[in-house]
Every structure is written in structure tokens, then in C-alpha cells.
Design an enzyme around this catalytic site. Structure first.
Site, PDB file in Angstrom:
ATOM      1  N   CYS A  52       0.841  -1.201   0.000  1.00 22.85           N
ATOM      2  CA  CYS A  52       0.000   0.000   0.000  1.00 22.85           C
ATOM      3  C   CYS A  52       0.879   1.255   0.000  1.00 22.85           C
ATOM      4  CB  CYS A  52      -0.976  -0.030   1.177  1.00 22.85           C
ATOM      5  SG  CYS A  52      -2.429   1.029   0.933  1.00 22.85           S
ATOM      6  N   HIS A  99      -3.596  -5.676   1.226  1.00 20.13           N
ATOM      7  CA  HIS A  99      -3.292  -6.000   2.615  1.00 20.13           C
ATOM      8  C   HIS A  99      -3.714  -7.443   2.905  1.00 20.13           C
ATOM      9  CE1 HIS A  99      -2.292  -1.942   3.992  1.00 20.13           C
ATOM     10  NE2 HIS A  99      -3.320  -1.494   3.293  1.00 20.13           N
TER      11      HIS A  99
END
Length: 490
Positions: free
Chosen positions: A338, A436
Site C-alpha cells: 500500500c 493487505h
């Protein structure tokens, strides 16, 4: 349902932050579910950059997602209707029912938070309508009477929703008698009466040695004891609520593969690394500010962050960029997740000021990509395949950035919908993606570790979490008066 009892609720508030409320709520939820009750968790307001995606396209605190799992139900935005995600020392992104509604400085939010009470109460009512009992978690402490005006997190909510309260004290940090008696002294009479009792958490040793302490607290407050909970080592196997847990994080030594993760100022979703920490052949180090990235690391992972450009500046101020590039020149590998993925590119731009003042910054340049921070925010669960291992992955995306560039032609992932995610350098030593939860996929984790010369335990991460929740529930049934708690809730 015919014969169904009226919905009930009980709220656990604490004498301070990090007294273990989140874990206790999760354990109680699992214990009550095993008694045959329909249970829902609820936290009116949370402050954390550890968040989870819900099936309805929102985000809530990671702790409430774990508590939903303990209840064997899907997470819902109503379980945590107000989430504050810190972006600076004085300001946070404000998320209401899973969607970003803006940013606010601490002082501004303090004056406006009372306006969110109707939304909070509506979400609570929705959960009560589908449950036998709702287990509510407070935030911080009701003793913070300077923040009482407009409160929606502790007594302000409990009073408005007419919910009885149990107060949690943490004996491990010391001063638990003073913290409980002091909280009683600070509360007005009506809020003292709303507290139906207390429990002691994180006790080490022979609990009988604290019998006199329980009597002192009961005599000074008029509250009854609901029990003393021992130190729950199972907590280390479950996702932490927020970055407070990193303050006491201990490096895991002994593993053959050395993995380092810099603890960025606004680190987010660091439970991404929990499955790695549980692998015996992995020595995971979360590197605090003020310390260099270890020179003998095999893999450096740049984690997610709530403020990418600001944390890139932190990374450089710590000299971690120099450490990382030296690691790269020695032939080391780097993974970005991310915000960490964005940092690995050539440039990050925030023209609209989404994460701070408008501006841009040069990235670390290990991936030939550029990122522009813009909405709408991507909040979705995702599955797919990781290219270098061919293994299945599953997790969630939670980001504002859009990333493109030549290295996107070598994506790290192909998702189930056919879209690609992430990028890899030509030699495969630098890679990153937005997904994630990568390492919760046992097959991918095993294949990834094999690539790096490490063995895998073969354990199922999801089974480990389930066993930990069951173990916490067992301990609470043994050490708390759960029947008494249910009577109070009724």
C-alpha cells in the site's frame, strides 16, 4: 423469533487506553456465542490506523472486525460507526459508517463530535435488533472528564443508550487500585451508579494475593468485583487494535530469515506481518525511530501508512532511505504494501491535499512507477494470484492512490476480476502491491518464504486465530463471573 429475549447490552470501559478492552470484548463475544447467544460487538468511536474492510464497502477498526469474527458474523460498518484515522499529531481523517467524510483537527473534532451521537445510536439500535446481546467497547477512559462534553465514546454513549458499564483496570501497568478508585471519584453520581462493577486485567502470579486489593476497591467505590483475568499470552496471536501495541513490541529472534519493517510515524495495518511473526524460521524486527535498519536483513518491508508523503519524509529523516538503498546494493529484497508500495516508485503527488498539504515528493526509485493520490477511496475485499510464486492470495485494498508506470507491466498480482495490482522490478528484487493481508494465505506465505531460503511451519494462520479466540474465551469463563455479567446486561 418466537420466545426470543429482549436484546441486552453491556459496555466495557477502561481506566485508560490499552488496558485490554478490545481483547476482553472479543473473548466475551466468543464465550457468549458458545453459550448459544446471537452476539454483536460495538465500539461507538475508535481511533486507529489499523482498519478492516467490510463486505458493504466500508471500513471499521481492525479490533471490531476481530470481534465480529469472534461472534461468527461478518463485519459491519455499524459495529464501529465513527473511526478516526490519525494523519498528523493534531489531525485525523474522520470516517462515519465506513466512509470518509473529511478531516478534522483535534480541537475542531472535540467541538463537533456530539453531532455524531444520533448516528452512533442508530447503528447501535440496528445491532440490538439482530442480537440477543451487544458487547460494547469504550475508548480511552471515562476519567478523562475534560473530554466529557459531547462524549460519544464512553459515558456519553452509555447514558444516551442506557447501557450498564463494567470498568476494566490493568494491574500490569501498576496503580490499579488508584486508577479504579480515582475514576470513581471523578465521575458524577449518576455515572458512578451506571458502573455495575469492575474487573482486573493482565494479572501475573497467584491471584489470591490480590484479594485484599479487591476488597479495598469495592469498599471505596461500592462496585462489585467481576473477577481477575490472568495475563493472556494468546493476545500475541491476534491482530492488535492500534499502534500503541508497537510501543512494547519485542523483536523475534532465532529465525534464519531476517525481515525488517520500519515503524513509520503513521504506520497502518501492521497486522499484515502477524503471520510472518508466527513463523519459527522468520526473525521479524519492527524497527523503531532512532535505530537503523539492520544491515543483515534479508528482506525489508515498507508497510502501509495513513500519510504517505509525510512518512516518506520521516523515512528520510531517520536515514532509513540510506539503509534501504545499501541493502538493495548488497542484493537484498524489498517489498512495499500500500503506502510502502507507493514509496518505492519514482514520485508521489498529492495535488488535492488528501493526506496533508498539497504537494509531491520524489520516491525511492526502486520501482519505475508514479502515484497520484486521488479519490474515490478503494475499499474492497480481493482475491487473486501472486505471480512470482503462482500461489493464491486473499485480502483487502484500502487506499486513495492510483499508481502507473512501466513496471506495472510486471504486476505482482492478478486479481479474480482480471485486473492486475502492483509492480515488480526487472530483476524481481523489488515488488509492491495494494493488497493487505497477503501473508494470511498459507500457500503464498510458504512459497514466498521458500523463495527466500526459509522453511515454513505449515500452520494455518486462520486456525491459529480461531484457537486463540477460543482459548481467551475459555480463560474468561474460568476467571470472570460471566453469569453475573449477563444478569447485569439484562
Amino acid at each position: 423469533m418466537a420466545g426470543r429475549m429482549p436484546p441486552r447490552a453491556i459496555m466495557l470501559q477502561g481506566t485508560g487506553s490499552d488496558v485490554g478492552k478490545s481483547l476482553l470484548v472479543a473473548g466475551l463475544c466468543r464465550a457468549l456465542v458458545r453459550r448459544g447467544l446471537a452476539v454483536r460487538p460495538f465500539k461507538p468511536q475508535n481511533m486507529s490506523n489499523n482498519a478492516a474492510v467490510t463486505a458493504d464497502g466500508g471500513e471499521i477498526g481492525r479490533a471490531q472486525a476481530l470481534q465480529a469474527r469472534a461472534c461468527a458474523v461478518a463485519p459491519s460498518v455499524h459495529m464501529n460507526p465513527v473511526l478516526l484515522k490519525p494523519q498528523s499529531e493534531v489531525g485525523s481523517q474522520v470516517v462515519v459508517r465506513g466512509q470518509v467524510v473529511g478531516t478534522a483537527k483535534a480541537g475542531d473534532y472535540q467541538s463537533r463530535k456530539g453531532q455524531l451521537l444520533p448516528t452512533v445510536l442508530d447503528s447501535f439500535a440496528r445491532l440490538k435488533a439482530e442480537a440477543d446481546i451487544v458487547v460494547v467497547e469504550g475508548a480511552g477512559s471515562p476519567a478523562e472528564v475534560n473530554l466529557r462534553a459531547g462524549d460519544i465514546a464512553n459515558m456519553g454513549f452509555a447514558t444516551a443508550a442506557d447501557v450498564p458499564v463494567l470498568l476494566v483496570g490493568d494491574i500490569d501497568r501498576g496503580g490499579v487500585i488508584a486508577s479504579l478508585v480515582g475514576t470513581h471519584a471523578l465521575l458524577p453520581a449518576d455515572e458512578q451508579a451506571r458502573v455495575k462493577g469492575f474487573l482486573i486485567n493482565k494479572f501475573r502470579g497467584d491471584v489470591r494475593l490480590f484479594d485484599s486489593g479487591l476488597s479495598i476497591i469495592a469498599d471505596r467505590t461500592g462496585w462489585r468485583s467481576f473477577g481477575v483475568v490472568p495475563w493472556l499470552g494468546e493476545a500475541a496471536l491476534l491482530p492488535a487494535e492500534d499502534a500503541v501495541a508497537l510501543d512494547t513490541w519485542k523483536a523475534k529472534a532465532g529465525g534464519r530469515l531476517k525481515v525488517a519493517v520500519p515503524m513509520l510515524s503513521r504506520i497502518a495495518n501492521f497486522d499484515d506481518f502477524d503471520p510472518l511473526a508466527q513463523e519459527p524460521d522468520v526473525a521479524l524486527t519492527m524497527v523503531p525511530r532512532g535505530q537503523p535498519l539492520p544491515g543483515d536483513a534479508d528482506l525489508i518491508i515498507l508497510p502501509g501508512t495513513k500519510a504517505t508523503i509525510a512518512d516518506l519524509a520521516v523515512l528520510r529523516a531517520q536515514g532509513w532511505d540510506v539503509d534501504l538503498l545499501a541493502h538493495w546494493r548488497r542484493g537484498g529484497r524489498v517489498l512495499g504494501i500500500c503506502g510502502g508500495y507507493q514509496m518505492l516508485g519514482r514520485r508521489i503527488a498529492d495535488p488535492e491535499g488528501i493526506e496533508g498539504p498539497p504537494g509531491e515528493a520524489a520516491g525511492l526509485g526502486l520501482l519505475d512507477v508514479e502515484t497520484v493520490l486521488k479519490g474515490p477511496k478503494v475499499l474492497e475485499e480481493a482475491q487473486g494470484t501472486e505471480h512470482s510464486t503462482g500461489a493464491a492470495v486473499a485480502g483487502y485494498e484500502m487506499h486513495m492512490g492510483r499508481t502507473d508506470g512501466p513496471d506495472r507491466a510486471r504486476p505482482m498480482l492478478t486479481l479474480a476480476d482480471g485486473q492486475t495490482d502492483g509492480a515488480m522490478s526487472a530483476d524481481g528484487r523489488a515488488l509492491g502491491c495494494y493488497l493487505h493481508g497477503l501473508f494470511t494465505a498459507d500457500g503464498f506465505r510458504a512459497a514466498f518464504l521458500r523463495q527466500l531460503g526459509a522453511a515454513t511451519s505449515g500452520a494455518s494462520y486462520q486456525d491459529t486465530v480461531e484457537r486463540a479466540l477460543d482459548s481467551v474465551a475459555d480463560r474468561l469463563e474460568a476467571h470472570l463471573d460471566v453469569d453475573g455479567l449477563l444478569a447485569v446486561a439484562g
